[in-house]
Write an enzyme that holds these catalytic residues in place. Sequence first.
Site, PDB file in Angstrom:
ATOM      1  N   GLU A  76       0.823  -1.217   0.000  1.00 53.72           N
ATOM      2  CA  GLU A  76       0.000   0.000   0.000  1.00 53.72           C
ATOM      3  C   GLU A  76       0.855   1.265   0.000  1.00 53.72           C
ATOM      4  O   GLU A  76       0.390   2.348   0.363  1.00 53.72           O
ATOM      5  CB  GLU A  76      -0.955  -0.031   1.188  1.00 53.72           C
ATOM      6  CG  GLU A  76      -1.943  -1.176   1.096  1.00 53.72           C
ATOM      7  CD  GLU A  76      -2.937  -1.202   2.229  1.00 53.72           C
ATOM      8  OE1 GLU A  76      -3.762  -0.279   2.289  1.00 53.72           O
ATOM      9  OE2 GLU A  76      -2.872  -2.125   3.049  1.00 53.72           O
ATOM     10  N   LYS A 134      -9.707 -12.833   1.071  1.00 58.29           N
ATOM     11  CA  LYS A 134      -8.846 -11.664   1.229  1.00 58.29           C
ATOM     12  C   LYS A 134      -7.742 -11.932   2.246  1.00 58.29           C
ATOM     13  O   LYS A 134      -7.915 -12.749   3.174  1.00 58.29           O
ATOM     14  CB  LYS A 134      -9.671 -10.453   1.664  1.00 58.29           C
ATOM     15  CG  LYS A 134     -10.465 -10.658   2.949  1.00 58.29           C
ATOM     16  CD  LYS A 134     -11.376  -9.473   3.277  1.00 58.29           C
ATOM     17  CE  LYS A 134     -12.508  -9.320   2.319  1.00 58.29           C
ATOM     18  NZ  LYS A 134     -13.464  -8.265   2.743  1.00 58.29           N
ATOM     19  N   SER A 177     -11.015  10.507  -1.258  1.00 56.95           N
ATOM     20  CA  SER A 177     -11.295   9.235  -0.611  1.00 56.95           C
ATOM     21  C   SER A 177     -12.648   9.298   0.099  1.00 56.95           C
ATOM     22  O   SER A 177     -13.190  10.368   0.367  1.00 56.95           O
ATOM     23  CB  SER A 177     -10.192   8.885   0.386  1.00 56.95           C
ATOM     24  OG  SER A 177      -8.962   8.686  -0.277  1.00 56.95           O
ATOM     25  N   ARG A 190     -26.364  -3.399  -0.431  1.00 53.21           N
ATOM     26  CA  ARG A 190     -25.727  -2.155  -0.843  1.00 53.21           C
ATOM     27  C   ARG A 190     -24.565  -1.853   0.103  1.00 53.21           C
ATOM     28  O   ARG A 190     -24.655  -2.126   1.305  1.00 53.21           O
ATOM     29  CB  ARG A 190     -26.744  -1.015  -0.822  1.00 53.21           C
ATOM     30  CG  ARG A 190     -27.890  -1.229  -1.798  1.00 53.21           C
ATOM     31  CD  ARG A 190     -29.120  -0.414  -1.433  1.00 53.21           C
ATOM     32  NE  ARG A 190     -28.864   1.032  -1.486  1.00 53.21           N
ATOM     33  CZ  ARG A 190     -29.751   1.957  -1.115  1.00 53.21           C
ATOM     34  NH1 ARG A 190     -30.934   1.579  -0.630  1.00 53.21           N
ATOM     35  NH2 ARG A 190     -29.456   3.232  -1.210  1.00 53.21           N
ATOM     36  N   ALA A 242     -20.459 -14.269   0.812  1.00 55.96           N
ATOM     37  CA  ALA A 242     -20.902 -13.073   0.097  1.00 55.96           C
ATOM     38  C   ALA A 242     -22.240 -12.601   0.671  1.00 55.96           C
ATOM     39  O   ALA A 242     -23.143 -13.415   0.900  1.00 55.96           O
ATOM     40  CB  ALA A 242     -21.024 -13.361  -1.390  1.00 55.96           C
ATOM     41  N   VAL A 243     -22.336 -11.313   0.915  1.00 58.36           N
ATOM     42  CA  VAL A 243     -23.571 -10.722   1.426  1.00 58.36           C
ATOM     43  C   VAL A 243     -24.195  -9.896   0.314  1.00 58.36           C
ATOM     44  O   VAL A 243     -23.543  -9.011  -0.254  1.00 58.36           O
ATOM     45  CB  VAL A 243     -23.295  -9.833   2.656  1.00 58.36           C
ATOM     46  CG1 VAL A 243     -24.591  -9.162   3.122  1.00 58.36           C
ATOM     47  CG2 VAL A 243     -22.677 -10.649   3.780  1.00 58.36           C
ATOM     48  N   SER A 275      -6.937  -1.854   1.197  1.00 56.05           N
ATOM     49  CA  SER A 275      -7.073  -1.279  -0.144  1.00 56.05           C
ATOM     50  C   SER A 275      -7.353  -2.332  -1.205  1.00 56.05           C
ATOM     51  O   SER A 275      -6.938  -2.216  -2.348  1.00 56.05           O
ATOM     52  CB  SER A 275      -5.826  -0.469  -0.517  1.00 56.05           C
ATOM     53  OG  SER A 275      -5.696   0.638   0.328  1.00 56.05           O
TER      54      SER A 275
END
Length: 371
Positions: free
Chosen positions: A23, A194, A339, A236, A232-233, A200
């Site tokens: 990063e 992940k 950001s 939104r 996975a959800v 990031s």
Amino acid sequence: MNEDRESPSRVRVAVVFGGRNSEHAVSLMGAGSVLQAIDRTKYEVVPIGIAQDGRWVLASGSQTYAIESGRLPVVDDSGTALALPGDSGALVALEPGEIPRSLGQVDVVFPVMHGPFGEDGTIQGLLEMAGVRYVGSGVLASAVGMDKAYMKLVLRAAGLPVGPFVVVRDRDWRLDRGRVLKEIEELGWPVFVKPSRAGSSQGISKAHDPESLEQAIERAREHDPKVLVEAAVVGREIECAVLESPDGAAPEASVPGEVLVRGDHEFFDFEAKYHPGQMELRAPADIPAEVAETLRAMAVRAYEALGCEGLSRVDFFYTPSGELIVNEINTMPGFTSLSVAPQLWAATGLPYADLVDRLIQLALRRPAGLR
């Protein structure tokens, strides 16, 4: 703060950025925005970059550190001699990992750093040992916030809803892969894979079947031997920033904002976050007022559960059934003027330059050393 030197008319702020992790460029982009926004009539700024080999160098305070022609910015490690204002001559050339002694001659450090050796409590511990005030959360909150697996355990213990997940540790993946894969399959498909201690969206993949799952885990392991696999959800993506109160009252939550990914991105990946035109933030989010208030209260609870200080950003899923699920908290979120967290505060009525000033002032009020 070093009491031996003559007190300057302006507060001396070291903006530290870069670092030895994936990063590095993200940190530089945020630092470029801070260096442009900081009030030079109020603060004496010392920009210090940490090169990718660990070398600390005095950087230019005028650089924007933006993505140019698709190339990510880096700290130029050619400046091996550091001469900071107030020193009696230049420092000797620094070796990788060696820290400039003048870091102890500033009033406060603003570490615009992400990922390992920056957002994970390591530089915070260094500054604690040096007795230097700094912006942001302390060692424990930074470390817990960096490790997504422990973060979720803390959030769950605080009574906040988090989605189902499986932690894949290095030993288990090497010695008992079949059991690990079976445990993950019980989450259902698809899953998100992940690195547990990265940010990031580095190394994150979406897996739809067992074959792509193994590939995704190996990709995540390139960044961290500890991997998090999440169910996975469907929902939104709503985000909310939290800011420490200047008068010691309860932390403040920004208006919630919805993140919308453009183009061909299947999820909010690195390119969607940092390349122009790939992401849209709608702030305030178009959600019912009562949901927004509940979400803001949950964001503050997450912030306090980790013991955060300064600024954090809490990410949620808002499902079609009306459920709010905490995805994660970032103790040092992306900090360019574009950001998400700074944009959320701008939408709440706190412009970027004022946000930078407030974070510095909050840090100056804390005692130096162990908190």
